[in-house]
Design a protein around this motif. Structure first.
Motif, PDB file in Angstrom:
ATOM      1  N   SER A  98      -4.857  12.369  -1.005  1.00  0.00           N
ATOM      2  CA  SER A  98      -5.527  11.793  -1.522  1.00  0.00           C
ATOM      3  C   SER A  98      -4.577  11.980  -3.883  1.00  0.00           C
ATOM      4  O   SER A  98      -4.762  12.978  -4.041  1.00  0.00           O
ATOM      5  CB  SER A  98      -7.238  12.022  -2.068  1.00  0.00           C
ATOM      6  OG  SER A  98      -7.746  11.642  -3.260  1.00  0.00           O
ATOM      7  N   THR A  99      -4.903  10.876  -4.545  1.00  0.00           N
ATOM      8  CA  THR A  99      -4.477  11.571  -5.442  1.00  0.00           C
ATOM      9  C   THR A  99      -6.168  11.809  -6.658  1.00  0.00           C
ATOM     10  O   THR A  99      -5.922  11.861  -7.410  1.00  0.00           O
ATOM     11  CB  THR A  99      -4.326  10.415  -6.341  1.00  0.00           C
ATOM     12  OG1 THR A  99      -5.219   9.221  -6.297  1.00  0.00           O
ATOM     13  CG2 THR A  99      -2.670   9.519  -5.868  1.00  0.00           C
ATOM     14  N   HIS A 104       0.747   4.165   2.256  1.00  0.00           N
ATOM     15  CA  HIS A 104       0.991   4.133   3.248  1.00  0.00           C
ATOM     16  C   HIS A 104       1.241   3.626   3.706  1.00  0.00           C
ATOM     17  O   HIS A 104       1.788   3.079   5.266  1.00  0.00           O
ATOM     18  CB  HIS A 104      -1.206   4.506   3.234  1.00  0.00           C
ATOM     19  CG  HIS A 104      -1.958   5.753   2.722  1.00  0.00           C
ATOM     20  ND1 HIS A 104      -3.100   5.225   2.080  1.00  0.00           N
ATOM     21  CD2 HIS A 104      -1.623   6.513   2.300  1.00  0.00           C
ATOM     22  CE1 HIS A 104      -3.747   5.857   1.799  1.00  0.00           C
ATOM     23  NE2 HIS A 104      -3.026   6.813   1.904  1.00  0.00           N
ATOM     24  N   ASP A 145       0.912  -1.720   0.308  1.00  0.00           N
ATOM     25  CA  ASP A 145      -0.023  -0.075  -0.208  1.00  0.00           C
ATOM     26  C   ASP A 145       0.919   1.478   0.061  1.00  0.00           C
ATOM     27  O   ASP A 145       2.061   1.161   0.906  1.00  0.00           O
ATOM     28  CB  ASP A 145      -0.731   0.026   1.213  1.00  0.00           C
ATOM     29  CG  ASP A 145      -2.079   1.183   1.326  1.00  0.00           C
ATOM     30  OD1 ASP A 145      -1.499   2.325   1.167  1.00  0.00           O
ATOM     31  OD2 ASP A 145      -2.927   0.781   1.235  1.00  0.00           O
ATOM     32  N   TYR A 173       1.147   1.379  -4.410  1.00  0.00           N
ATOM     33  CA  TYR A 173      -0.300   1.316  -4.893  1.00  0.00           C
ATOM     34  C   TYR A 173       0.302   3.125  -5.473  1.00  0.00           C
ATOM     35  O   TYR A 173       0.959   3.664  -4.781  1.00  0.00           O
ATOM     36  CB  TYR A 173      -1.411   1.844  -3.953  1.00  0.00           C
ATOM     37  CG  TYR A 173      -1.378   0.049  -3.544  1.00  0.00           C
ATOM     38  CD1 TYR A 173      -1.407  -1.310  -4.149  1.00  0.00           C
ATOM     39  CD2 TYR A 173      -2.966   0.741  -2.407  1.00  0.00           C
ATOM     40  CE1 TYR A 173      -1.327  -1.983  -3.417  1.00  0.00           C
ATOM     41  CE2 TYR A 173      -3.239  -0.613  -1.126  1.00  0.00           C
ATOM     42  CZ  TYR A 173      -2.755  -1.490  -2.410  1.00  0.00           C
ATOM     43  OH  TYR A 173      -3.438  -2.888  -1.673  1.00  0.00           O
ATOM     44  N   GLY A 202      -3.617  10.136   4.921  1.00  0.00           N
ATOM     45  CA  GLY A 202      -3.524   9.902   3.445  1.00  0.00           C
ATOM     46  C   GLY A 202      -4.998  11.061   3.255  1.00  0.00           C
ATOM     47  O   GLY A 202      -5.289  10.867   1.733  1.00  0.00           O
ATOM     48  N   LYS A 204      -2.620   5.269  -6.487  1.00  0.00           N
ATOM     49  CA  LYS A 204      -3.962   5.915  -6.465  1.00  0.00           C
ATOM     50  C   LYS A 204      -4.308   5.883  -5.052  1.00  0.00           C
ATOM     51  O   LYS A 204      -4.171   4.676  -4.242  1.00  0.00           O
ATOM     52  CB  LYS A 204      -5.042   5.190  -7.507  1.00  0.00           C
ATOM     53  CG  LYS A 204      -5.061   4.836  -8.634  1.00  0.00           C
ATOM     54  CD  LYS A 204      -4.547   6.363  -9.516  1.00  0.00           C
ATOM     55  CE  LYS A 204      -4.896   5.971 -10.873  1.00  0.00           C
ATOM     56  NZ  LYS A 204      -4.460   8.065 -11.503  1.00  0.00           N
ATOM     57  N   ALA A 205      -5.267   6.803  -4.657  1.00  0.00           N
ATOM     58  CA  ALA A 205      -5.546   6.873  -3.247  1.00  0.00           C
ATOM     59  C   ALA A 205      -6.693   7.901  -3.195  1.00  0.00           C
ATOM     60  O   ALA A 205      -6.978   9.262  -3.733  1.00  0.00           O
ATOM     61  CB  ALA A 205      -5.194   7.526  -2.248  1.00  0.00           C
ATOM     62  N   PRO A 206      -7.868   7.036  -3.649  1.00  0.00           N
ATOM     63  CA  PRO A 206      -8.324   5.544  -2.983  1.00  0.00           C
ATOM     64  C   PRO A 206      -7.306   5.051  -4.108  1.00  0.00           C
ATOM     65  O   PRO A 206      -7.173   4.900  -4.495  1.00  0.00           O
ATOM     66  CB  PRO A 206     -10.075   5.874  -3.458  1.00  0.00           C
ATOM     67  CG  PRO A 206     -10.474   6.977  -2.837  1.00  0.00           C
ATOM     68  CD  PRO A 206      -9.261   7.694  -4.089  1.00  0.00           C
ATOM     69  N   HIS A 207      -7.245   3.256  -3.319  1.00  0.00           N
ATOM     70  CA  HIS A 207      -7.009   2.562  -3.946  1.00  0.00           C
ATOM     71  C   HIS A 207      -7.387   1.411  -4.911  1.00  0.00           C
ATOM     72  O   HIS A 207      -7.402   0.670  -5.022  1.00  0.00           O
ATOM     73  CB  HIS A 207      -6.540   1.478  -2.736  1.00  0.00           C
ATOM     74  CG  HIS A 207      -5.320   2.565  -1.407  1.00  0.00           C
ATOM     75  ND1 HIS A 207      -4.861   3.498  -1.603  1.00  0.00           N
ATOM     76  CD2 HIS A 207      -5.275   2.088  -0.050  1.00  0.00           C
ATOM     77  CE1 HIS A 207      -4.337   4.083  -0.991  1.00  0.00           C
ATOM     78  NE2 HIS A 207      -4.757   3.180   0.115  1.00  0.00           N
ATOM     79  N   GLU A 250     -14.768   6.454   0.504  1.00  0.00           N
ATOM     80  CA  GLU A 250     -14.913   5.910  -1.190  1.00  0.00           C
ATOM     81  C   GLU A 250     -15.501   5.199  -2.577  1.00  0.00           C
ATOM     82  O   GLU A 250     -16.634   6.128  -2.649  1.00  0.00           O
ATOM     83  CB  GLU A 250     -15.068   4.077  -0.635  1.00  0.00           C
ATOM     84  CG  GLU A 250     -13.804   3.199   0.346  1.00  0.00           C
ATOM     85  CD  GLU A 250     -11.862   3.372   0.031  1.00  0.00           C
ATOM     86  OE1 GLU A 250     -12.328   2.961  -1.235  1.00  0.00           O
ATOM     87  OE2 GLU A 250     -11.572   4.052   0.920  1.00  0.00           O
TER      88      GLU A 250
END
Length: 485
Positions: free
Chosen positions: A203-204, A139, A137, A156, A199, A158-161, A433
């Motif tokens: 966020s991306t 994070h 992750d 990852y 996080g 992307k966030a959200p993943h 999410e």
């Protein structure tokens, strides 16, 4: 080395959890979902029979354990899970590689860098020639020891993943590709960046993280580069390894070093630009703005007790405040959720339509608010008796027997609740999410207390490396020259 069948043999193992050292919750074996053998192999769609990554490869599923984020893992639990993995590795026969599927932010009571310790244990069993490839992750935390022991490492982007399974497939594919080309170890350019952010600020979906992570794809496409990764780090653990990190992997030592520095500089230079992914405020401010708004459904994140970041899941601070606001019970309001096995059992025993008087929540994390007295109607019970809905006027409170996130519309509809038709939906979560984000007409991030409080300066970190932003906002520019491992 090649297995007797002429195929590459690759083991699969991992222990995955995110652990807040500020949470009073303790994670035990009962919190983990453990899979072995064929059940573990079925976890990976990209390893289905006939898939490209199965051609000429025998995948050897050992053990994988995953838990909802929570408090630190007990030493006994870790020793049992890791011990079984090491034992299975020792009896698995010759292996060419091991795919390590973990999160990267597990904390174990009494330990300080458990993922590095875990992969070192794998290395000790399988020996120096076997390639180790890890999926993580973003994070997670990447210490020098972890980066040095692994041969391949990715995370990852992307966030959200939304790219979690894509990342696991990439880690497996990189391992197979490397083994098929002779198993030569790539160079790894590693550098930590003295920044530690939650996080919800990285966020991306928004800048600057969106642009910084776009650079990762750009770097990976370069000649001489196999993989590139940026870790935000895990903000709610108090350990020396907790900070941002960059690893660029490839065969051109100069290129990977230069690009790792480029990514690290980009992250450092943007440190003051990171902002919360949504407007914020105290819980009372957020609720008042939601009530006044015409946007429906209006979502509020109860961020301080987010179970998917490590919160205990039973902090009752928000419930207490909601019950003190008459407008909430006059509206259609859903609150998801509070873990309380005792109250869940009481409601199940009483049955739908009964009235129960209970003391709800605040039994694990009682710091912000203790158990809240509540007289409510039992509105719904799930078939397994693992979750109930308690009603007070228009307020619907979901209570669960075990810690559970509420990320999907089906999580609500299975209990007869319709978040799309609600005025207000309050969820123990950070950034929304994807399904909830698409559903929300508007949303706010409430800065609430709990084990994953967004105000890091209030938590009391004392073991992280200093100086570090934002704890030391005026620190001089650090030396971000990568070390090539």
């Amino acid at each position: 080395m090649i297995g007797r069948s002429g195929a590459l043999r690759i083991g699969i193992a991992g222990i995955a959890i995110e652990s807040s050292t500020f949470s009073p919750h303790r994670t035990t074996l009962d919190d983990f979902r453990v899979t072995r053998g064929d059940e573990l192999l079925a976890r990976y769609a990209f390893l289905a029979p006939g898939a490209p990554l199965t051609q000429g490869v025998e995948w050897v599923p050992l053990l994988h354990a995953v838990a909802v984020p929570g408090g630190p893992v007990t030493e006994e639990t870790y020793e049992q899970l890791a011990g079984e993995i090491f034992e299975l590795l020792g009896t698995a026969g010759p292996l060419d590689g091991v795919f390590v599927d973990f999160h990267g932010a597990m904390s174990v009571l009494g330990r300080t860098d458990i993922e590095a310790e875990f992969v070192a244990g794998i290395r000790e069993v399988v020996g120096p020639e076997v390639l180790l490839s890890a999926s993580m992750d973003l994070h997670g935390n990447v210490s020098r020891s972890l980066a040095d022991t692994l041969d391949l490492i990715t995370c990852y982007r992307k966030a959200p993943h939304t790219d979690a399974w894509e990342t696991r497939e990439r880690a497996a594919r990189n391992l197979v590709t490397r083994l098929r080309s002779g198993g030569r170890r790539p160079h790894k350019a590693w550098v930590q960046v003295p920044v530690l952010l939650p996080g919800e600020k990285t966020s991306t979906r928004i800048e600057p993280a969106r642009g910084i992570y776009a650079l990762v794809d750009e770097v990976e496409a370069m000649d001489g580069v196999l993989d590139a990764a940026i870790w935000v780090g895990y903000a709610w653990a108090d350990e020396p390894r907790c900070q941002a990190a960059v690893v660029v992997t490839g065969d051109d030592e100069q290129v990977v070093a230069a690009q790792a520095k480029r990514l690290a500089d980009a992250y450092w230079d943007a440190r003051d630009e990171f902002e919360f992914v949504a407007p914020t405020g105290s819980l009372a401010e957020c609720v008042e703005r939601a009530i006044a708004s015409s946007a429906r459904p209006f979502f509020i994140s109860d961020s301080g007790d987010n179970p998917t970041a490590g919160g205990a899941g039973d902090t009752s601070y928000t419930l207490d405040l909601l019950l003190r606001m008459p407008a909430i019970t006059e509206l259609t309001t859903i609150y998801a959720a509070i873990v309380d096995p005792e109250v869940t059992a009481t409601a199940v025993g009483a049955g739908v339509g009964a009235t129960v008087s209970v003391k709800l929540g605040g039994k694990i994390d009682s710091g912000p608010c203790g158990p809240v007295p509540l007289t409510a109607e039992v509105v719904a019970i799930d078939p397994a008796g693992a979750a109930v809905v308690l009603g007070v006027g228009g307020l619907r409170v979901i209570v669960t027997a075990r810690r559970k996130p509420y990320h999907l519309e089906s999580d609500f509809t299975e209990l007869g609740l319709s978040p799309r038709d609600a005025d207000l939906v309050v969820v123990k979560i950070g950034y929304l999410e994807p399904e909830l984000y698409a559903m929300a007409a508007d949303w706010l991030l409430a800065l609430t207390p709990g084990g994953v409080n967004q105000d890091l300066l209030r938590l009391g970190h004392h073991r992280i490396e200093r100086p570090m932003f934002p704890f030391d906002p005026d620190l001089a520019d650090p030396d971000l020259t990568p070390e090539v491992l």
